[in-house]
Every structure is written in structure tokens, then in C-alpha cells.
Scaffold this motif. Structure first.
Motif, PDB file in Angstrom:
ATOM      1  N   MET A   1       0.842  -1.194   0.000  1.00 27.21           N
ATOM      2  CA  MET A   1       0.000   0.000   0.000  1.00 27.21           C
ATOM      3  C   MET A   1       0.873   1.238   0.000  1.00 27.21           C
ATOM      4  O   MET A   1       1.114   1.825   1.045  1.00 27.21           O
ATOM      5  CB  MET A   1      -0.831   0.069   1.270  1.00 27.21           C
ATOM      6  CG  MET A   1      -1.730  -1.083   1.518  1.00 27.21           C
ATOM      7  SD  MET A   1      -3.234  -1.008   0.608  1.00 27.21           S
ATOM      8  CE  MET A   1      -3.098  -2.487  -0.360  1.00 27.21           C
ATOM      9  N   CYS A   2       1.450   1.585  -1.082  1.00 20.30           N
ATOM     10  CA  CYS A   2       2.370   2.702  -1.232  1.00 20.30           C
ATOM     11  C   CYS A   2       3.710   2.399  -0.554  1.00 20.30           C
ATOM     12  O   CYS A   2       3.754   1.781   0.504  1.00 20.30           O
ATOM     13  CB  CYS A   2       1.847   4.013  -0.638  1.00 20.30           C
ATOM     14  SG  CYS A   2       0.307   4.548  -1.335  1.00 20.30           S
ATOM     15  N   GLY A   3       4.743   2.827  -1.215  1.00 22.46           N
ATOM     16  CA  GLY A   3       6.079   2.683  -0.638  1.00 22.46           C
ATOM     17  C   GLY A   3       6.721   4.044  -0.603  1.00 22.46           C
ATOM     18  O   GLY A   3       6.560   4.849  -1.526  1.00 22.46           O
ATOM     19  N   ILE A   4       7.421   4.346   0.501  1.00 21.40           N
ATOM     20  CA  ILE A   4       8.136   5.618   0.536  1.00 21.40           C
ATOM     21  C   ILE A   4       9.618   5.340   0.809  1.00 21.40           C
ATOM     22  O   ILE A   4       9.959   4.394   1.524  1.00 21.40           O
ATOM     23  CB  ILE A   4       7.557   6.617   1.567  1.00 21.40           C
ATOM     24  CG1 ILE A   4       7.656   6.086   3.006  1.00 21.40           C
ATOM     25  CG2 ILE A   4       6.123   6.949   1.252  1.00 21.40           C
ATOM     26  CD1 ILE A   4       7.177   7.103   4.041  1.00 21.40           C
ATOM     27  N   LEU A  24      11.063  -1.311  -4.168  1.00 19.37           N
ATOM     28  CA  LEU A  24       9.920  -1.229  -3.259  1.00 19.37           C
ATOM     29  C   LEU A  24       8.600  -1.227  -4.029  1.00 19.37           C
ATOM     30  O   LEU A  24       7.522  -1.115  -3.450  1.00 19.37           O
ATOM     31  CB  LEU A  24      10.045   0.084  -2.471  1.00 19.37           C
ATOM     32  CG  LEU A  24       9.311   0.206  -1.148  1.00 19.37           C
ATOM     33  CD1 LEU A  24       9.827  -0.809  -0.156  1.00 19.37           C
ATOM     34  CD2 LEU A  24       9.481   1.605  -0.589  1.00 19.37           C
ATOM     35  N   GLU A  25       8.710  -1.383  -5.339  1.00 16.83           N
ATOM     36  CA  GLU A  25       7.539  -1.200  -6.193  1.00 16.83           C
ATOM     37  C   GLU A  25       6.427  -2.198  -5.891  1.00 16.83           C
ATOM     38  O   GLU A  25       5.256  -1.952  -6.187  1.00 16.83           O
ATOM     39  CB  GLU A  25       7.960  -1.290  -7.660  1.00 16.83           C
ATOM     40  CG  GLU A  25       7.080  -0.472  -8.568  1.00 16.83           C
ATOM     41  CD  GLU A  25       7.570  -0.466 -10.004  1.00 16.83           C
ATOM     42  OE1 GLU A  25       8.352  -1.349 -10.372  1.00 16.83           O
ATOM     43  OE2 GLU A  25       7.142   0.427 -10.744  1.00 16.83           O
ATOM     44  N   ALA A  70      10.867   9.997  -2.056  1.00 13.80           N
ATOM     45  CA  ALA A  70      10.195   9.453  -3.246  1.00 13.80           C
ATOM     46  C   ALA A  70       9.102   8.489  -2.821  1.00 13.80           C
ATOM     47  O   ALA A  70       9.077   8.010  -1.676  1.00 13.80           O
ATOM     48  CB  ALA A  70      11.210   8.771  -4.144  1.00 13.80           C
ATOM     49  N   HIS A  71       8.220   8.174  -3.785  1.00 12.72           N
ATOM     50  CA  HIS A  71       6.991   7.470  -3.455  1.00 12.72           C
ATOM     51  C   HIS A  71       6.543   6.599  -4.616  1.00 12.72           C
ATOM     52  O   HIS A  71       6.652   6.983  -5.772  1.00 12.72           O
ATOM     53  CB  HIS A  71       5.912   8.536  -3.174  1.00 12.72           C
ATOM     54  CG  HIS A  71       4.615   8.011  -2.647  1.00 12.72           C
ATOM     55  ND1 HIS A  71       3.586   7.616  -3.469  1.00 12.72           N
ATOM     56  CD2 HIS A  71       4.171   7.851  -1.383  1.00 12.72           C
ATOM     57  CE1 HIS A  71       2.553   7.231  -2.710  1.00 12.72           C
ATOM     58  NE2 HIS A  71       2.883   7.351  -1.440  1.00 12.72           N
ATOM     59  N   THR A  72       6.062   5.416  -4.328  1.00 10.57           N
ATOM     60  CA  THR A  72       5.370   4.622  -5.346  1.00 10.57           C
ATOM     61  C   THR A  72       3.973   4.336  -4.797  1.00 10.57           C
ATOM     62  O   THR A  72       3.819   3.968  -3.633  1.00 10.57           O
ATOM     63  CB  THR A  72       6.173   3.371  -5.754  1.00 10.57           C
ATOM     64  OG1 THR A  72       5.419   2.632  -6.699  1.00 10.57           O
ATOM     65  CG2 THR A  72       6.548   2.478  -4.593  1.00 10.57           C
ATOM     66  N   ARG A  73       2.939   4.558  -5.632  1.00  6.22           N
ATOM     67  CA  ARG A  73       1.589   4.702  -5.080  1.00  6.22           C
ATOM     68  C   ARG A  73       0.679   3.508  -5.365  1.00  6.22           C
ATOM     69  O   ARG A  73       0.736   2.923  -6.446  1.00  6.22           O
ATOM     70  CB  ARG A  73       0.957   5.988  -5.672  1.00  6.22           C
ATOM     71  CG  ARG A  73      -0.447   6.294  -5.204  1.00  6.22           C
ATOM     72  CD  ARG A  73      -0.859   7.711  -5.559  1.00  6.22           C
ATOM     73  NE  ARG A  73      -2.143   8.041  -4.971  1.00  6.22           N
ATOM     74  CZ  ARG A  73      -3.260   8.249  -5.663  1.00  6.22           C
ATOM     75  NH1 ARG A  73      -3.249   8.184  -6.981  1.00  6.22           N
ATOM     76  NH2 ARG A  73      -4.387   8.524  -5.040  1.00  6.22           N
TER      77      ARG A  73
END
Ligand code: AGP
Length: 613
Positions: A1-4, A24-25, A70-73
Motif C-alpha cells: 500500500m504505497c512505498g516511501i 519497493l515497487e 520518493a513514493h510509489t503509489r
């Protein structure tokens, strides 16, 4: 659920952040974004789709700053779009924020901020955070970094829900503030660099020394310094924890996909999880628990609570604990347990299983059980994860990092650990005879070798996958422990192949569901429990008569003419049968997904760790 992720150090942050993010994707892959500081100015670049899209953005190579987030959503509030991607910043572009979690009161905060002149550009809950930090910062008469910290803290006290947040500011270009509440976040450290991540594996190639934050503890990070504060901003001491996992453990190492690699890692995962706890000559040893006969004798019910695959491992645990210890065991889904007003008290022992240790519902269920007076045991694969910090006791599977969204080695490691726990309880309570215990221990120690032998079914499974990959529905059947295996096999298939599948207790089929069986439908049956085999075979005959195509997984001799395909795995006792029987079924799901050309490791709509309700 999202990675930061985050970085602060002497190197350019952007390449490091993108590397961390791509590792972390598995936590979400709707959109991605990055924010760095160049010459006291915040830069933000983001786009919909996968992390790799960031590499193609105009100007990405101009990000030379040495601090960044950075963030993957995985979208919750607002569809995947550039506007909704993180990082988000406040209207004055002073604060940039990435967030994992859900801000439950974002509507009221947004209204309050709008009344105070703030504008919003996205539909996300996150966008209130940078604006709220700005709101608090502008009220303080403190332009020092302590004012920055105070503003972030005041903002966090206004937030309801779960969050892991990283904040950078153009006013304090050499500082980053991170904080978490009910969402995962770790801080990796080495000399003059700090790496921040939602999960350990994403930054293992940079460091193996980590700080863990408790809820509402704040970290103020500079290159060579990490200072920690409690909720009242009193400074607190924190020690680093060294993690044994190696960086290569989170690489594919020549395998096409993480899932395949993780399937093949199961012999090692089982061996490592057993460790030195099981030996034929001495009692099973769980120093972490140190339970007495006096305490265990007071227990009148065990609850096992988890989600998804971990819950299926719990069902295997129920089978062995009830049989060896004669204590009733109830298995529940965490999201149901927490709202059903469960009957839990000091006579209940509650066991919570979570590979990641960060599943929101499982953590909430644990807090509830603890509140009701139950002793709580966390079973996790991640040292220092939230669930382990909440529970009275923690025991670990040693499966190594599991990256593929579909859980494989974590499941089999959980099943073996629950079997070990059953033996441990039973030896203390003296509820099983010595010979039974010795034969279980021998079977446990033989399992890694038997899993290796099971892999020889690979080619037959691959061929069967080619025959059925275009089907719309697949059914899984079993009785007793075999039904629990069918449940896990069905989940595995649907999550990575998108084929609709259901599992049924074989005897229940006639009570309605057999209406779904028609010519050509595939029915997979698990026949590991010899005592129930004849009964289940009768049920398979019933589906064959209605035209079903059949695959059988068994460890017993069987008439091969009866079914379209039989996979025979090595014999083991029924307590441990989920570990061997699931292997061909994990491979079946894998090869069907490959045959369909799907992304096995990152199936649509899913994320590895479910940190929201
Ligand atoms: C398994 O293949 C799933 N992706 C999922 O069911 C998973 O087991 C569940 O979300 C629980 O996760 P946890 O073990 O990290 O708590």
C-alpha cells in the motif's frame, strides 16, 4: 500500500531514490514521484505508471540535490493521475511530503485549511499534510529547525488515521523529518548517509543497520546525525539493529521472477525456520516464549488471527494444535475479528500471523486482544515490524525477504512454525505421547529434502498449465486439512492469473455448488489425508460424471486412470501436508500466469503489504 523512500548524504539523491523505489515497487505501482532540493529550491517530478517511467521524464537528470524523498503509489484517495501522485507540497512550495497510510479526517482538515486560504490541487488525503505543516509553521515564532520539527509534530497531532511521512523543506535543505503511526518505516544508517524506506529489503544493498521508530516518534535526520524525539519533542536515545538478511536475498539471482525464486527457496526457508529449535533428543525450545505448564493449563481457547495466505497458514495451525494439545483453536480473519466483539479474556492465548508484520487489520486485532487481557504472540518474517513491537511475545519465520506479492515461502514457513509451536505446547502440557512427537519431529527435519523432491513435478505442472490457462473458472476441493490447502491454492491462482477460482470442502459441493460444474471445467483436488481419501474420491467421481477435467495432488498411491493428471508428492504426515501439497499448486498458478503473459510478481490491484483497512 504505497512505498516511501528517502535519502540524505553526500551523494546525488535521485539515482539512489529511484533504485530504492524500484525495489519497493511491490508495495504499489499506480504512479511514482520524487522530490529533491537544489539550491534551496524543491524540485518535484512524478508520473502515472511504473517507477521506470520516471527515468524518461524531462529534467530528471538535472536533479542533483543530495537530499530527497520518493513514493510509489497504490491509489486510495483519487484515481492514479499525475496530480494525485506524491510527493505533494504546500501552496508556498516550502514543504514537500510523501505519505503512506490514510488520513481519516482529511475532509475536515481540508475544509479548515480552505477556510484559511489554502488551495488543493489533488483529490488525495495526503495533500492536507504539507499545507497543515505550513499552517502550523507560520503560526510559530521559531525559524530554527526546531520550529520545523514543532510544525511537523503539531500537524501529526491533528491527523487521525495511519501514516508514515517524510518531510523536506526548502528552508532547511540539510534536514529531513520522518515520523510514523500505524504504518511501516525504517531508517537505515551508515557513516554519513541515511536511507529511509517502508521496508527493509529496498535498502539492504546500502546498509544493514536500522533504526525503528515507534508510533509518533520523530526523527530529525542530517547526513551524519539522526536525532530522535518523543511526541512531546523530548530527545530520546535509540540503538541501531543489525539485520542479518543479505542484499542478494532481495535480488532475483538469475530467476525470471521473484515468485519462482521464492518457491525454490522453500527448503532453505523451512530449514532456517526450524533452526535449532527441533531435535529428536530434546524438547522443542522457544526461549522467546518461556511458557510454563501452569500458564498453558489456564488457556481455554487459542485464537489465530491473520489475513489472506497467513490466515490459511493459521488453519493448518489449528489442525495440529487441536490434535496435539487438545485446546480449541479458532481461526479468524483480522478484519472480521476486530469488529465482531470477540470473546477474548486472560484465558485466551492469541496468535497473530503476518509475513510483513505491517498488515493494518492484523495489528488492530492484536491491540484489541491485548486490551481484552489475552497474551499475544506475533509470528512475523520481519524483525522489528510493527506487529512484533505490539505483541507480548514474538517468534519469527526465517524465510528471508519475500518480494513477490503472492506469498509462497512465507506460507510454508508459517505452517512449519505453527507445527513447532504445537509440539512445544504439547511437550509442556504432556498431551501427546512421546512416539507421536518423535515421529512429527523426524518428519519436520525431513521436509526440506522432500520439498526438493517435489520440485520434480515442475514439467508436468507446466504442461497442465498450458492446457488450462485460458479457462474462466477453476475449482479446488479437499476435506479436513486438504480443504485448507485448497483454499490457499485457490487464492494463489486467482491473485496472479486473474482466473476466477473457488475452493470447497469436497463434501459440501453437492449442497449447491456442483451446479457450476459443466463439461470441461477444471477441478483440482487435494488428497493428502489418507483417512478421508476414499470419501473425497467419491466427490471427484461426481464432478467427472459431469464432464470436469481433473488434477489430483496426493502423496498416496492412486489409480492414475481415474484422473486427467496426478501429481504425487513425497509422503508426509497430514499435519505437514500443506507444505508439500502447496508446492505444485504454487507452480500451477505461476505457470498459468506466465502462459497468460502477466506480471507474476506485481499482479493488478494488489500490493505486498496491506497497511490500510
Ligand atoms: C498472499 O499471496 C497475499 N498476497 C496476501 O493474502 C497476504 O498473505 C496477506 O495480505 C497478509 O499479509 P501479511 O502476511 O504480510 O500480513
Amino acid at each position: 500500500m504505497c512505498g516511501i523512500v528517502g535519502y540524505i548524504g553526500p551523494e546525488g539523491a535521485a539515482p539512489i531514490l529511484m533504485d530504492e523505489l524500484s525495489r519497493l515497487e511491490y508495495r504499489g505501482y499506480d504512479s511514482a514521484g520524487i522530490s529533491t532540493i537544489e539550491k534551496n529550491k524543491i524540485s518535484i517530478m512524478k508520473d502515472v505508471g511504473r517507477v521506470k517511467n520516471l527515468y524518461n521524464l524531462d529534467g530528471i537528470d538535472d536533479l542533483t540535490g543530495t537530499i530527497g524523498i520518493a513514493h510509489t503509489r497504490w491509489a486510495t484517495h483519487g484515481k492514479p493521475s499525475k496530480e494525485n501522485s506524491h510527493p505533494h507540497q504546500d501552496n508556498s512550495k516550502t514543504f514537500s511530503v510523501v505519505h503512506n497510510g490514510i488520513i481519516e479526517n482529511f475532509h475536515e482538515l481540508r475544509n479548515m485549511l480552505e477556510e484559511n486560504g489554502y488551495n488543493f490541487l489533488s483529490q488525495t488525503d495526503t495533500e492536507v499534510i504539507p499545507n497543515l505543516i505550513h499552517y502550523h509553521y507560520s503560526k510559530l515564532q521559531d525559524n530554527s529547525v526546531h520550529g520545523f520539527l514543532q510544525a511537523v509534530r503539531n500537524c501529526c497531532l491533528d491527523l487521525k488515521g495511519s501514516f508514515a511521512i517524510e518531510v523536506i523543506s526548502s528552508l532547511f535543505p540539510e534536514n529531513m523529518i520522518v515520523v510514523r503511526k500505524d504504518s511501516p518505516l525504517v531508517i537505515g544508517t551508515c557513516e554519513d548517509e541515511k536511507y529511509i524506506s517502508s521496508d527493509i529489503p529496498a535498502i539492504l544493498s546500502y546498509t544493514r543497520d536500522f533504526y525503528f521508530l515507534n508510533d509518533l516518534e520523530f526523527a530529525l535526520l542530517q547526513n551524519n546525525k539522526a536525532t530522535f524525539f518523543d511526541t512531546n519533542l523530548h530527545e530520546i536515545n535509540k540503538q541501531t539493529n543489525n539485520i542479518e538478511w543479505t542484499a542478494t536475498a532481495s535480488e532475483k539471482n538469475g530467476y525470471e521472477d521473484f515468485m519462482l525464486k521464492e518457491i525454490y527457496e522453500q527448503p532453505t526457508a523451512i530449514r532456517e525456520t526450524i533452526g535449532s529449535k527441533i531435535s529428536i533428543d530434546s524438547k522443542c525450545n522457544f526461549e522467546e516464549l518461556n511458557f510454563t505448564k501452569e500458564y498453558l493449563s489456564t488457556i481455554d481457547k487459542i485464537y489465530i488471527i491473520a489475513c489472506g495466505t497467513a490466515m490459511h497458514a493459521g488453519l493448518a495451525g489449528k489442525n495440529v494444535i487441536e490434535k496435539l494439545c487438545r485446546i480449541p483453536v479458532e481461526v479468524d480473519i483480522a478484519s472480521e475479528f476486530r469488529y465482531r466483539s470477540p470473546i477474548v479474556n486472560e484465558k485466551t492465548l492469541s496468535i497473530f500471523i503476518s509475513q510483513s508484520g505491517e498488515t493494518a487489520d492484523t495489528i488492530a486485532a492484536l491491540k484489541l486482544a491485548k486490551h481484552c487481557g489475552s497474551k499475544t504472540i506475533a509470528i512475523s518474517n520481519v524483525i522489528g515490524s510493527s506487529i512484533t513491537r505490539e505483541a507480548n511475545y514474538s517468534i519469527y519465520t526465517h524465510a528471508g525477504p519475500e518480494i513477490a506479492v503472492a506469498s509462497t515461502k512465507a506460507y510454508t514457513s508459517q505452517v512449519i512454525l505453527l507445527n513447532m509451536l504445537a509440539v512445544y505446547f504439547s511437550e509442556i502440557l504432556e498431551t501427546s505421547d512421546k512416539d507421536t512427537i518423535i515421529s512429527i519431529k523426524k518428519e519436520m527435519l525431513d521436509l526440506p529434502k522432500k520439498i526438493e523432491e517435489t520440485f520434480s513435478c515442475k514439467d508436468s505442472i507446466k504442461e497442465f498449465a498450458k492446457k488450462i490457462y485460458q479457462e474462466k473458472d477453476v475449482f479446488f476441493l479437499g476435506r479436513g486439512i486438504d480443504e485448507t490447502i485448497a483454499k490457499e491454492a485457490s487464492l494463489k491462482l486467482k491473485e496472479i492469473s486473474y482466473i476466477h477460482s473457488e475452493s470447497y470442502a469436497a463434501g459440501e459441493l453437492k449442497h449447491g455448488s456442483i451446479a457450476l460444474i459443466e463439461n470441461g471445467v477444471t477441478v483440482v483436488t487435494v488428497l493428502m489425508d489418507k483417512s478421508l481419501m476414499e470419501k473425497t474420491i467419491s466427490n471427484v467421481q461426481e464432478v467427472i460424471s459431469r464432464g470436469a477435467k481433473t488434477l489430483v495432488i496426493t502423496c498416496h498411491p492412486c489409480d492414475s486412470n481415474m484422473f486427467d493428471e496426478i501429481i504425487t508428492v513425497p509422503y508426509t504426515i497430514q499435519y505437514l501436508s500443506p507444505i508439500l501439497a502447496i508446492i505444485p499448486l504454487q507452480l500451477l498458478a505461476y505457470y498459468i500466469s506466465k502462459e497468460k503473459g502477466l506480471d507474476v510478481d506485481k499482479p493488478r490491484n494488489l500490493a505486498k503489504s496491506v497497511t490500510v483497512e
